[in-house]
Scaffold this motif. Structure first.
Motif, PDB file in Angstrom:
ATOM      1  N   VAL A 249     -23.211 -37.088 -92.837  1.00 22.50           N
ATOM      2  CA  VAL A 249     -21.855 -37.167 -92.300  1.00 22.50           C
ATOM      3  C   VAL A 249     -21.906 -36.818 -90.820  1.00 22.50           C
ATOM      4  CG1 VAL A 249     -19.504 -36.256 -92.405  1.00 22.50           C
ATOM      5  CG2 VAL A 249     -20.830 -36.548 -94.518  1.00 22.50           C
ATOM      6  N   ILE A 250     -21.427 -37.741 -89.984  1.00 15.12           N
ATOM      7  CA  ILE A 250     -21.416 -37.565 -88.528  1.00 15.12           C
ATOM      8  C   ILE A 250     -19.976 -37.720 -88.047  1.00 15.12           C
ATOM      9  CG2 ILE A 250     -22.253 -38.448 -86.322  1.00 15.12           C
ATOM     10  CD1 ILE A 250     -24.687 -39.556 -87.898  1.00 15.12           C
ATOM     11  N   ILE A 251     -19.497 -36.723 -87.334  1.00 14.34           N
ATOM     12  CA  ILE A 251     -18.131 -36.740 -86.813  1.00 14.34           C
ATOM     13  C   ILE A 251     -18.177 -36.814 -85.289  1.00 14.34           C
ATOM     14  CG2 ILE A 251     -15.936 -35.524 -86.656  1.00 14.34           C
ATOM     15  CD1 ILE A 251     -16.565 -36.487 -89.468  1.00 14.34           C
ATOM     16  N   VAL A 252     -17.500 -37.812 -84.735  1.00 12.84           N
ATOM     17  CA  VAL A 252     -17.413 -38.007 -83.289  1.00 12.84           C
ATOM     18  C   VAL A 252     -16.013 -37.606 -82.854  1.00 12.84           C
ATOM     19  CG1 VAL A 252     -17.677 -39.658 -81.394  1.00 12.84           C
ATOM     20  CG2 VAL A 252     -19.023 -39.945 -83.496  1.00 12.84           C
ATOM     21  N   ASP A 253     -15.910 -36.553 -82.057  1.00 14.77           N
ATOM     22  CA  ASP A 253     -14.594 -36.017 -81.709  1.00 14.77           C
ATOM     23  C   ASP A 253     -14.758 -35.057 -80.528  1.00 14.77           C
ATOM     24  OD1 ASP A 253     -12.016 -34.466 -81.866  1.00 14.77           O
ATOM     25  OD2 ASP A 253     -11.798 -35.573 -83.740  1.00 14.77           O
ATOM     26  N   PRO A 269     -19.702 -34.430 -79.717  1.00 16.88           N
ATOM     27  CA  PRO A 269     -18.554 -34.328 -78.824  1.00 16.88           C
ATOM     28  C   PRO A 269     -18.503 -35.545 -77.888  1.00 16.88           C
ATOM     29  CG  PRO A 269     -19.908 -32.334 -78.759  1.00 16.88           C
ATOM     30  CD  PRO A 269     -20.707 -33.385 -79.462  1.00 16.88           C
ATOM     31  N   ILE A 270     -17.312 -36.037 -77.633  1.00 19.35           N
ATOM     32  CA  ILE A 270     -17.146 -37.219 -76.797  1.00 19.35           C
ATOM     33  C   ILE A 270     -15.930 -37.038 -75.909  1.00 19.35           C
ATOM     34  CG2 ILE A 270     -15.726 -38.422 -78.524  1.00 19.35           C
ATOM     35  CD1 ILE A 270     -17.139 -41.027 -77.653  1.00 19.35           C
ATOM     36  N   ARG A 271     -15.984 -37.591 -74.710  1.00 17.18           N
ATOM     37  CA  ARG A 271     -14.838 -37.494 -73.801  1.00 17.18           C
ATOM     38  C   ARG A 271     -13.679 -38.333 -74.340  1.00 17.18           C
ATOM     39  NH1 ARG A 271     -19.129 -38.297 -69.247  1.00 17.18           N
ATOM     40  NH2 ARG A 271     -19.565 -36.119 -68.672  1.00 17.18           N
ATOM     41  N   PRO A 272     -12.458 -37.815 -74.253  1.00 16.73           N
ATOM     42  CA  PRO A 272     -11.304 -38.558 -74.778  1.00 16.73           C
ATOM     43  C   PRO A 272     -11.196 -39.953 -74.179  1.00 16.73           C
ATOM     44  CG  PRO A 272     -10.679 -36.305 -74.240  1.00 16.73           C
ATOM     45  CD  PRO A 272     -12.073 -36.492 -73.715  1.00 16.73           C
ATOM     46  N   TRP A 350     -25.735 -46.592 -69.800  1.00 19.10           N
ATOM     47  CA  TRP A 350     -24.423 -46.949 -69.235  1.00 19.10           C
ATOM     48  C   TRP A 350     -23.314 -46.175 -69.946  1.00 19.10           C
ATOM     49  CZ3 TRP A 350     -20.639 -49.282 -72.260  1.00 19.10           C
ATOM     50  CH2 TRP A 350     -19.481 -49.697 -71.598  1.00 19.10           C
ATOM     51  N   ALA A 351     -23.371 -46.133 -71.261  1.00 23.67           N
ATOM     52  CA  ALA A 351     -22.324 -45.465 -72.027  1.00 23.67           C
ATOM     53  C   ALA A 351     -22.372 -43.947 -71.864  1.00 23.67           C
ATOM     54  CB  ALA A 351     -22.438 -45.827 -73.504  1.00 23.67           C
ATOM     55  N   ALA A 352     -23.566 -43.383 -71.799  1.00 19.37           N
ATOM     56  CA  ALA A 352     -23.699 -41.930 -71.712  1.00 19.37           C
ATOM     57  C   ALA A 352     -22.985 -41.374 -70.487  1.00 19.37           C
ATOM     58  CB  ALA A 352     -25.176 -41.544 -71.692  1.00 19.37           C
ATOM     59  N   ALA A 353     -23.040 -42.096 -69.389  1.00 25.31           N
ATOM     60  CA  ALA A 353     -22.392 -41.633 -68.167  1.00 25.31           C
ATOM     61  C   ALA A 353     -20.878 -41.605 -68.299  1.00 25.31           C
ATOM     62  CB  ALA A 353     -22.792 -42.541 -67.003  1.00 25.31           C
ATOM     63  N   LYS A 354     -20.353 -42.371 -69.242  1.00 29.39           N
ATOM     64  CA  LYS A 354     -18.914 -42.450 -69.422  1.00 29.39           C
ATOM     65  C   LYS A 354     -18.423 -41.527 -70.533  1.00 29.39           C
ATOM     66  CE  LYS A 354     -18.912 -47.267 -67.903  1.00 29.39           C
ATOM     67  NZ  LYS A 354     -18.155 -47.044 -66.651  1.00 29.39           N
ATOM     68  N   CYS A 355     -19.109 -41.540 -71.673  1.00 32.61           N
ATOM     69  CA  CYS A 355     -18.573 -40.842 -72.842  1.00 32.61           C
ATOM     70  C   CYS A 355     -19.124 -39.433 -73.017  1.00 32.61           C
ATOM     71  CB  CYS A 355     -18.817 -41.655 -74.107  1.00 32.61           C
ATOM     72  SG  CYS A 355     -20.544 -41.800 -74.604  1.00 32.61           S
ATOM     73  N   GLY A 356     -20.206 -39.087 -72.302  1.00 23.17           N
ATOM     74  CA  GLY A 356     -20.736 -37.734 -72.403  1.00 23.17           C
ATOM     75  C   GLY A 356     -21.690 -37.513 -73.557  1.00 23.17           C
ATOM     76  N   VAL A 357     -21.920 -38.534 -74.382  1.00 20.81           N
ATOM     77  CA  VAL A 357     -22.916 -38.444 -75.451  1.00 20.81           C
ATOM     78  C   VAL A 357     -24.253 -38.888 -74.870  1.00 20.81           C
ATOM     79  CG1 VAL A 357     -23.592 -39.234 -77.745  1.00 20.81           C
ATOM     80  CG2 VAL A 357     -21.166 -38.957 -77.182  1.00 20.81           C
ATOM     81  N   ILE A 760     -10.371 -19.452 -75.858  1.00 23.05           N
ATOM     82  CA  ILE A 760     -11.729 -19.760 -75.431  1.00 23.05           C
ATOM     83  C   ILE A 760     -12.580 -19.990 -76.674  1.00 23.05           C
ATOM     84  CG2 ILE A 760     -13.631 -19.079 -73.938  1.00 23.05           C
ATOM     85  CD1 ILE A 760     -10.818 -19.187 -72.600  1.00 23.05           C
ATOM     86  N   THR A 761     -13.180 -21.172 -76.780  1.00 22.03           N
ATOM     87  CA  THR A 761     -13.921 -21.509 -77.994  1.00 22.03           C
ATOM     88  C   THR A 761     -14.946 -22.598 -77.700  1.00 22.03           C
ATOM     89  OG1 THR A 761     -13.745 -22.459 -80.208  1.00 22.03           O
ATOM     90  CG2 THR A 761     -12.055 -23.095 -78.630  1.00 22.03           C
ATOM     91  N   PRO A 762     -16.130 -22.524 -78.320  1.00 22.07           N
ATOM     92  CA  PRO A 762     -17.096 -23.618 -78.184  1.00 22.07           C
ATOM     93  C   PRO A 762     -16.726 -24.840 -79.018  1.00 22.07           C
ATOM     94  CG  PRO A 762     -17.974 -21.915 -79.627  1.00 22.07           C
ATOM     95  CD  PRO A 762     -16.686 -21.381 -79.072  1.00 22.07           C
ATOM     96  N   ARG A 763     -15.596 -24.797 -79.707  1.00 27.04           N
ATOM     97  CA  ARG A 763     -15.180 -25.905 -80.569  1.00 27.04           C
ATOM     98  C   ARG A 763     -14.515 -27.044 -79.797  1.00 27.04           C
ATOM     99  NH1 ARG A 763     -12.191 -23.750 -85.911  1.00 27.04           N
ATOM    100  NH2 ARG A 763     -11.917 -26.017 -86.097  1.00 27.04           N
ATOM    101  N   VAL A 764     -14.589 -27.023 -78.473  1.00 22.46           N
ATOM    102  CA  VAL A 764     -14.126 -28.146 -77.666  1.00 22.46           C
ATOM    103  C   VAL A 764     -15.171 -28.391 -76.588  1.00 22.46           C
ATOM    104  CG1 VAL A 764     -12.771 -26.695 -76.093  1.00 22.46           C
ATOM    105  CG2 VAL A 764     -12.169 -29.102 -76.362  1.00 22.46           C
ATOM    106  N   MET A 765     -15.439 -29.648 -76.266  1.00 22.54           N
ATOM    107  CA  MET A 765     -16.505 -29.962 -75.325  1.00 22.54           C
ATOM    108  C   MET A 765     -16.103 -29.602 -73.900  1.00 22.54           C
ATOM    109  SD  MET A 765     -16.450 -34.128 -74.908  1.00 22.54           S
ATOM    110  CE  MET A 765     -17.935 -34.099 -73.885  1.00 22.54           C
ATOM    111  N   MET A 766     -17.084 -29.435 -73.051  1.00 24.27           N
ATOM    112  CA  MET A 766     -16.834 -29.120 -71.650  1.00 24.27           C
ATOM    113  C   MET A 766     -16.065 -30.254 -70.970  1.00 24.27           C
ATOM    114  SD  MET A 766     -20.274 -27.245 -70.219  1.00 24.27           S
ATOM    115  CE  MET A 766     -21.353 -28.604 -70.683  1.00 24.27           C
ATOM    116  N   GLY A 767     -15.186 -29.878 -70.068  1.00 26.80           N
ATOM    117  CA  GLY A 767     -14.389 -30.854 -69.342  1.00 26.80           C
ATOM    118  C   GLY A 767     -13.139 -31.287 -70.064  1.00 26.80           C
ATOM    119  N   VAL A 768     -12.892 -30.721 -71.251  1.00 25.66           N
ATOM    120  CA  VAL A 768     -11.761 -31.130 -72.079  1.00 25.66           C
ATOM    121  C   VAL A 768     -10.951 -29.909 -72.498  1.00 25.66           C
ATOM    122  CG1 VAL A 768     -11.067 -32.212 -74.258  1.00 25.66           C
ATOM    123  CG2 VAL A 768     -12.993 -33.150 -72.957  1.00 25.66           C
ATOM    124  N   VAL A 769      -9.632 -30.025 -72.442  1.00 25.19           N
ATOM    125  CA  VAL A 769      -8.709 -29.029 -72.980  1.00 25.19           C
ATOM    126  C   VAL A 769      -8.071 -29.633 -74.230  1.00 25.19           C
ATOM    127  CG1 VAL A 769      -6.657 -27.624 -72.558  1.00 25.19           C
ATOM    128  CG2 VAL A 769      -8.211 -28.153 -70.670  1.00 25.19           C
TER     129      VAL A 769
END
Length: 817
Positions: A249-253, A269-272, A350-357, A760-769
């Protein structure tokens, strides 16, 4: 026994079909012995979470004593209980909330909308003044000047918002709406691709036959919390599969949600708003490695159009009416590979620079999808509420299409899962003499420029060719909804429109509480609550594989001077001189009996009692699904054509090719264009937006909190204490911006600002609120910092190119103490 324990013992229960009359003599532990002076009645929680869970209301002397829920049967999967979540169980606190509306009210003369200054009036005065104003506006501007807005705060079967619409339609008609705030973009992306509505995906229970689950923004453990809902189907399916075979099971969020929490093997983790870029990079891997040619090309050639140039050349022959609209150079293979008319291959780098994965993780995910025998790929609705959400959804749909395994057990096409349910008859709004319909999201814009809105620029439906809507909205009705302000885009701009009485001359709100939207009404009509109502409730639209019906009853008299929506509609109908047409000669009790008999006819397998009053004594009935559902099986296996123009899966949408040729885009920006192929598109205020990213360095991802359903239940203090409203920061961002745990901060976007507490939590990726949507707006004037923390004070109004719907969760902010 804990639910997790009994699920482990129930691997064989998936095929069980359960029929329970909860409250009957043969059912265990349904209605316990109660004191003689106590009453017990079945009601239901009718908010827009997708479940409508049953509630057992214990009362004494007309006041609620305690609240319970379904605890019948064995509670083994297939006979599992429909347990209400913490929201439904707080219904006592909600019913007796301090902001409960008590009597009809009229805005005080000389005060501004939004100030919350009202005087109490009689029902007779309210009906007379509202009814006369409607007739005056209809006489001057026509029925298109009267609009009843979308609302989903109470899913009644009888006394619903349809009653107010019924009265308005009998008065001469009103402007319609189409679509909804939750699914606007996926509801056009799915028809363009599969000819379906977006909710025809494979059932979650089929995961028991899957070896890989990939979820994009997939979060049933917070969005579908009901004891009968999608979360229990998902949990049972993954535990069953892990007992009998391998499952990953892989969750992208952007956020580590409660759906993960140990149930996943990997969180990515992925950028919105960048999921489409990730999907295209996975597609690049599938194509560039030769996997598609070796494994799924035959499937694509037979069942889809648009994969390559040859496919589109054949589509011209097979679809002559669309041949002139098809550019065969504009095919998916060439787009992904960056060949032909395209110059930018969609590589993992190309995608990594945009989505952060990272690129290596993108490659690994692609390998897992290619190696899976039965991949279940599912896309949460959150992906469609961003800018370019139409393109994002279609880009993600390409992943299951490219596998060539659609129609197989355990395989999903990416859509939201189809649910099993029991139908109930409802009070209809009746036919509307007015045919014109606007997108729900454009209603405030139609107050300002409705007269010039048309089909090709604004998506207005029901007009003659070349016709414009021709009139601005002059009256707005809102029943059981909070979308006049709270749930709508760009609060500050919307507030300015509503405050101008020369534009919108009448606003009527029907609700039980003084919501943010109610504060902007000219007239407030107090509705009764669920626990004070006799009504019919079904399982709504996302209760998973268990369907159920609740025949609501009450031992409580309506508090204060409230009336139900049937009575409110009747009061207006009398002013319009349409009482006989409204009632059709039936009393309330006769209407309930009439609707009940329709419900009996549509559910013969339940063996329901002969009368509504008898069914109320039992209260609650449930039945587990007798079968399963696999997306596109009838198309792939049985040869049944899809309802797309070609009858096939359309990678290249013929309908959108036609729209591109005919519709008028809002601007020349890429995000306002319609393209037949799914294209990852850079969004306004997205990660790559150069106009805002320096001043507003953080992206916001909105989510549905367990503490309310959209904005419903926000006024329950118990829930506010149990589920904190806070802005989630990654520890690295907290250090970077000097934010400490529990600190009150201000988040500011180009559209507005809110005050909120920091978590404050590691449950959200950097650069995202991460921010929960639905908190009630508390602003007193446009442009000020909202102390209520309402996410829509930060959002932008910008209808999307095809659906004209809401992409309001694309937000950039800066943070200050």
């Amino acid at each position: 026994m804990q639910r997790r324990d009994f699920l482990k013992l129930s691997a064989t229960a998936g095929a069980v079909s359960c029929l329970s009359a909860c409250g009957g003599k043969d059912t265990e532990n349904v209605i316990p012995e109660v004191p003689a002076d106590e009453n017990v009645n079945f009601s239901a929680c009718l908010v827009n979470c997708g479940s409508n869970c049953p509630l057992k209301i214990f009362s004494q002397d007309g006041r609620i004593i305690r609240v319970e829920t379904d605890h019948s049967g064995t509670d083994q999967y297939g006979d599992h209980q429909v347990r209400a979540c913490l929201r439904g169980r707080s219904i006592k606190q909600r019913t007796y909330a301090a902001d409960r509306l008590k009597a009809p009210m009229k805005r005080k003369a000389g005060t501004k909308r939004g100030a919350g200054m009202y005087e109490e009036i009689t029902w007779e005065q309210a009906f007379a003044e509202i009814g006369q104003k409607v007739m005056d506006l209809q006489g001057t501007y026509g029925p298109r000047s009267i609009y009843h807005h979308y609302g989903s705060g109470a899913y009644y079967g009888f006394a619903s918002s349809s009653c107010v619409q019924r009265a308005l339609r009998l008065s001469g008609g009103h402007l319609n709406y189409y679509g909804n705030y939750s699914w606007a973009q996926l509801n056009v992306a799915s028809p363009a691709t599969f000819g379906t509505g977006g909710t025809s995906g494979t059932r979650l229970s089929e995961i028991r036959n899957s070896d890989l689950v990939v979820g994009f923004g997939f979060n049933p453990f917070e969005i579908r919390m009901s004891g009968s809902g999608e979360q229990i189907d998902f949990l049972h399916a993954i535990e069953t599969r892990r007992q009998t075979g391998d499952l990953e099971v892989i969750i992208v969020d952007p956020r580590y949600t409660d759906t993960t929490l140990g149930k996943e093997d990997q969180w990515l983790p992925i950028r919105p708003g960048t999921d489409g870029a990730l999907a295209e990079a996975i597609a690049y891997q599938m194509i560039s490695t030769g996997w598609v040619d070796q494994n799924s090309k035959a499937f694509l050639d037979k069942h889809a159009i648009g994969y390559d140039k040859a496919s589109l050349e054949q589509a011209k022959v097979d679809n002559p009416d669309y041949a002139a609209l098809i550019n065969s150079d504009e095919n998916y293979h060439d787009y992904i590979m960056g060949v032909g008319i395209y110059s930018a291959p969609r590589t993992p780098e190309w995608a990594a620079a945009k989505c952060g994965v990272p690129a290596r993780q993108i490659e690994a995910l692609a390998d897992k999808i290619m190696n899976a025998k039965t991949p279940y790929i599912t896309i949460g609705a959150g992906c469609n509420r961003h800018a370019c959400g139409e393109q994002t959804m279609r880009a993600l749909y390409m992943l299951p299409i490219l596998t060539g395994k659609l129609g197989e057990s355990g395989v999903n096409n990416g859509e939201l899962p189809r649910n099993f349910g029991l139908g109930r008859s409802g009070m209809g709004a009746g036919s509307n003499p007015e045919s014109a319909s606007i997108c729900f999201h454009t209603w405030a814009e139609a107050i300002e420029r409705g007269e010039e809105m048309d089909a090709l620029s604004d998506g207005v439906k029901g007009l003659a060719e070349g016709e414009k809507l021709g009139v601005n909205i002059k009256a707005v009705f809102s029943s059981s909804g909070n979308a006049l302000i709270n749930q709508h885009s760009e609060i500050n701009h919307t507030r300015q429109i509503l405050e101008d009485e020369s534009k919108c001359e009448l606003i009527v709100v029907t609700d039980c509480w003084m919501t943010a939207s109610a504060r902007f009404a000219d007239y407030i009509l107090p509705d009764t609550t669920w626990v004070e109502s006799n009504d019919l409730a079904n399982d709504s639209y996302a209760s998973g594989e268990t369907g159920y019906l609740t025949f609501m009853s009450s031992s409580l008299d309506p508090l204060y001077n409230c009336r139900n929506l049937y009575q409110i509609g009747l009061g207006l109908a009398k002013v319009f001189g349409k009482e006989a047409e409204y009632t059709e000669g039936r009393s309330e009790q006769e209407w309930l009996e009439h609707l009940y008999q329709g419900t009996v006819s549509s559910n013969p397998e339940l063996n329901l009692p002969a009368t509504y009053s008898e069914a109320q004594k039992v209260g609650f009935y449930r039945r587990h699904a007798p079968d399963t559902y696999v997306a596109l099986k009838d198309f792939v296996k049985d040869g049944k054509a899809l309802s797309t123009p070609s009858g096939k899966i359309e990678i290249y949408s013929l309908d959108w090719a036609k729209k591109r040729a005919e519709w008028i885009p809002a601007s020349d920006k890429d995000y306002d264009q319609i393209t037949p192929l799914p294209h990852y598109t850079e969004a306004w205020q997205g990660f790559e937006d150069t106009e805002t990213r320096d001043e507003y360095p953080l992206q916001v991802v909105g989510y549905h909190t367990k503490g309310r359903a959209h904005s419903s239940y926000h006024n329950v203090e118990w829930l506010r204490e149990a589920v904190e409203d806070a802005a989630w920061f990654n520890p690295a961002d907290a250090a970077k911006f000097g934010i400490s745990k529990g600190q009150m901060i201000t988040l500011t976007s180009p559209q507005g600002a809110i005050r909120v507490r920091a978590k404050i939590t590691p449950r959200v990726m950097m650069g995202v609120v991460a921010m929960a949507q639905g908190a009630w707006y508390q602003g007193t004037r446009a442009g000020e910092v909202d102390q209520g923390g309402c996410l829509n004070a930060l959002t932008k109004y910008h209808p999307t190119p095809v659906s004209k719907g809401n992409p309001q969760h694309t937000i950039r902010v800066k943070v200050t103490a």
